[in-house]
Motif scaffolding. Structure first.
Motif, mmCIF file in Angstrom:
data_model
loop_
_atom_site.group_PDB
_atom_site.id
_atom_site.type_symbol
_atom_site.label_atom_id
_atom_site.label_comp_id
_atom_site.label_asym_id
_atom_site.label_seq_id
_atom_site.Cartn_x
_atom_site.Cartn_y
_atom_site.Cartn_z
ATOM 1 N N ASN A 57 68.420 51.265 17.995
ATOM 2 C CA ASN A 57 67.675 52.391 18.540
ATOM 3 C C ASN A 57 68.636 53.559 18.778
ATOM 4 O O ASN A 57 69.718 53.373 19.351
ATOM 5 N N VAL A 86 68.202 55.919 20.800
ATOM 6 C CA VAL A 86 68.240 56.146 22.248
ATOM 7 C C VAL A 86 68.852 54.891 22.865
ATOM 8 O O VAL A 86 68.190 53.868 22.997
ATOM 9 N N LYS A 87 70.126 54.973 23.203
ATOM 10 C CA LYS A 87 70.869 53.814 23.690
ATOM 11 C C LYS A 87 71.146 53.934 25.174
ATOM 12 O O LYS A 87 71.531 55.000 25.668
ATOM 13 N N ALA A 88 70.968 52.828 25.889
ATOM 14 C CA ALA A 88 71.269 52.784 27.320
ATOM 15 C C ALA A 88 72.769 52.940 27.552
ATOM 16 O O ALA A 88 73.588 52.627 26.680
ATOM 17 N N ALA A 140 68.877 53.287 31.307
ATOM 18 C CA ALA A 140 68.697 53.984 30.032
ATOM 19 C C ALA A 140 68.041 55.331 30.297
ATOM 20 O O ALA A 140 67.206 55.460 31.194
ATOM 21 N N CYS A 141 68.424 56.337 29.522
ATOM 22 C CA CYS A 141 67.906 57.702 29.693
ATOM 23 C C CYS A 141 68.240 58.211 31.093
ATOM 24 O O CYS A 141 67.408 58.846 31.752
ATOM 25 N N THR A 142 69.449 57.921 31.540
ATOM 26 C CA THR A 142 69.904 58.308 32.883
ATOM 27 C C THR A 142 71.092 59.259 32.831
ATOM 28 O O THR A 142 71.717 59.527 33.853
ATOM 29 N N GLY A 143 71.431 59.778 31.650
ATOM 30 C CA GLY A 143 72.420 60.830 31.506
ATOM 31 C C GLY A 143 73.818 60.468 31.960
ATOM 32 O O GLY A 143 74.236 59.299 31.917
ATOM 33 N N ILE A 156 63.112 51.694 32.130
ATOM 34 C CA ILE A 156 63.858 52.822 31.568
ATOM 35 C C ILE A 156 63.662 54.056 32.437
ATOM 36 O O ILE A 156 62.581 54.294 32.978
ATOM 37 N N GLY A 157 64.732 54.859 32.570
ATOM 38 C CA GLY A 157 64.616 56.176 33.182
ATOM 39 C C GLY A 157 64.878 56.239 34.671
ATOM 40 O O GLY A 157 64.756 57.311 35.269
ATOM 41 N N THR A 208 66.034 49.978 23.953
ATOM 42 C CA THR A 208 67.225 50.806 24.150
ATOM 43 C C THR A 208 68.420 49.985 24.600
ATOM 44 O O THR A 208 69.539 50.510 24.665
#
Length: 393
Positions: A41, A43-45, A72-75, A108-109, A218
């Motif tokens: 993916n 979009v990788k954690a 994941a998706c935590t910048g 996620i997020g 992810t």
């Protein structure tokens, strides 16, 4: 069955909510040669990004893993948290930060509750004296309904060694790889470059031939650590000992992969999809995965409806070379289709009886060549929708 030189621990950190184990640790008393396979993916954690970088050195001494939060998706915050988790464990163990792998699974997020992890790590390290691999297998569960573990004992040059593995996964399961974590430990001494090669091949022959719902996560991470503490001569490519190791490693991974399918979210069926007679192995795998991933096929399995037409349609759009006038199709030993046409008679009744079983096989013979492939899938039920509609609440 112990794996020499490895210790395990699992504790409750209340990552998502209290009342369950959700933080696990795998520790090798010496640095182990290591290899890994990660999600494709894009979009990788954060832990996956960190893990891909660290595995390049081919060494690992500890794996710390949490469930309940994917990080994941935590910048930038997510990367900082993954690195801090690694540092906390390394300091607690007295080892280099660079030989710690971090893994996460869950929602996620959302950012990790680092204050809870900081408080839990000392207990986690302390628990190595009394913990078990089974405990870690339970700590990595999310929507899983049972812990997944497999162990094999082997020999190299007369010296016994053990391969043990755990995995988690029930939803978002599809190559490449699946929404899954898998951690394999062995006390065998194995040459690192060959371990990397054989581990990748073994993942392809196990975790990459399963599907529950056609989604790819992810956070997918599959790691192996070989610490050599069994004392065997180093296993290298091209020897009889290497072939034994390969076959036993693949057996462990395939058993774990099949457990994941059996535990598919809301699943009531375990189905083996086999394609024979394809022009190539690649064509066979295309056709098998098309059938395994078809929502129409999977809902027919759930409804115990011998709807063979949906299977032929999936084979037809798979991209594999197909001659519709040659195809044969079986549910277990019941032939439903011959030369592309329904066999008639009481085949419908017999086929429906097969689909009432919890486990059965679907075999499609394309009659075009020698290519063969087998994949494993589950049905798609009302419960799957319910589980995923309520996942974050």
């Amino acid at each position: 069955m112990p794996v020499k030189g490895f210790k395990f621990s699992a504790v409750e950190a209340a990552v998502k909510k209290p009342g369950r184990l959700d933080l696990g640790l795998i520790f090798s008393e010496v640095p182990a040669v290591a290899a890994g396979v990660f999600t494709t993916n894009k979009v990788k954690a954060a832990p996956v990004v960190l893990g891909i970088e660290r595995i390049k050195d081919g060494l690992c001494q500890a794996i710390v893993v949490n469930s309940g939060n994917a990080n994941a998706c935590t910048g930038i915050r997510g990367m900082d948290d993954a690195r801090e988790t690694s540092r906390l464990v390394a300091e607690g163990l007295g080892i280099a930060d660079e030989v710690v792998q971090v893994a996460s699974t869950g929602v996620i997020g959302q950012v990790l509750p680092m204050e809870r992890l900081r408080a839990a790590v000392p207990k986690l390290v302390e628990g190595l004296e009394s913990g078990s691999l089974d405990g870690v297998s339970r700590a990595i569960m999310t929507t899983d309904t049972f812990a997944k573990m497999e162990i094999r004992q082997c020999e190299a040059a007369g010296v016994p060694y053990t391969i043990a593995g755990i995995a988690k996964g029930a939803g978002m399961i599809m190559p490449n790889m699946a929404t899954m974590l898998a951690f394999i430990v062995t006390d065998a001494a194995v040459e690192q470059s060959w371990l990397k090669k054989v581990f990748s091949e073994s993942n392809d022959a196990s975790f990459n031939i399963i599907s529950v719902d056609g989604d790819t996560s992810t956070n997918d991470t599959s790691l192996i650590l070989a610490n050599g503490m069994a004392g065997n001569p180093t296993i290298r490519e091209g020897t009889g000992d290497a072939e034994t190791f390969r076959s036993q490693l693949q057996a462990v991974l395939l058993a774990l992969a099949q457990q994941i399918v059996r535990d598919g979210e809301g699943a009531t069926k375990f189905v083996e999809i086999s394609i024979k007679g394809a022009q190539s192995v690649a064509d066979a795998k295309k056709a098998a995965m098309a059938v395994a991933n078809s929502s129409l096929v999977k809902t027919a399995f759930f409804g115990q409806d011998a709807n063979w037409g949906r299977i032929l349609a999936a084979v037809g759009y798979s991209g594999a070379e197909v001659d519709a006038d040659r195809i044969e199709l079986f549910f277990d030993d019941v032939q439903m289709v011959r030369n592309g046409v329904f066999t008639g008679g009481n085949a419908e009744e017999k086929g429906s009886e097969v689909l009432k079983r919890k486990e059965f096989a679907v075999t499609v013979d394309l009659k075009l060549g020698q290519g063969e492939a087998t994949v494993y899938t589950s049905d798609l039920s009302y419960e799957y929708v319910k589980i995923n509609a309520d996942y974050r609440t």
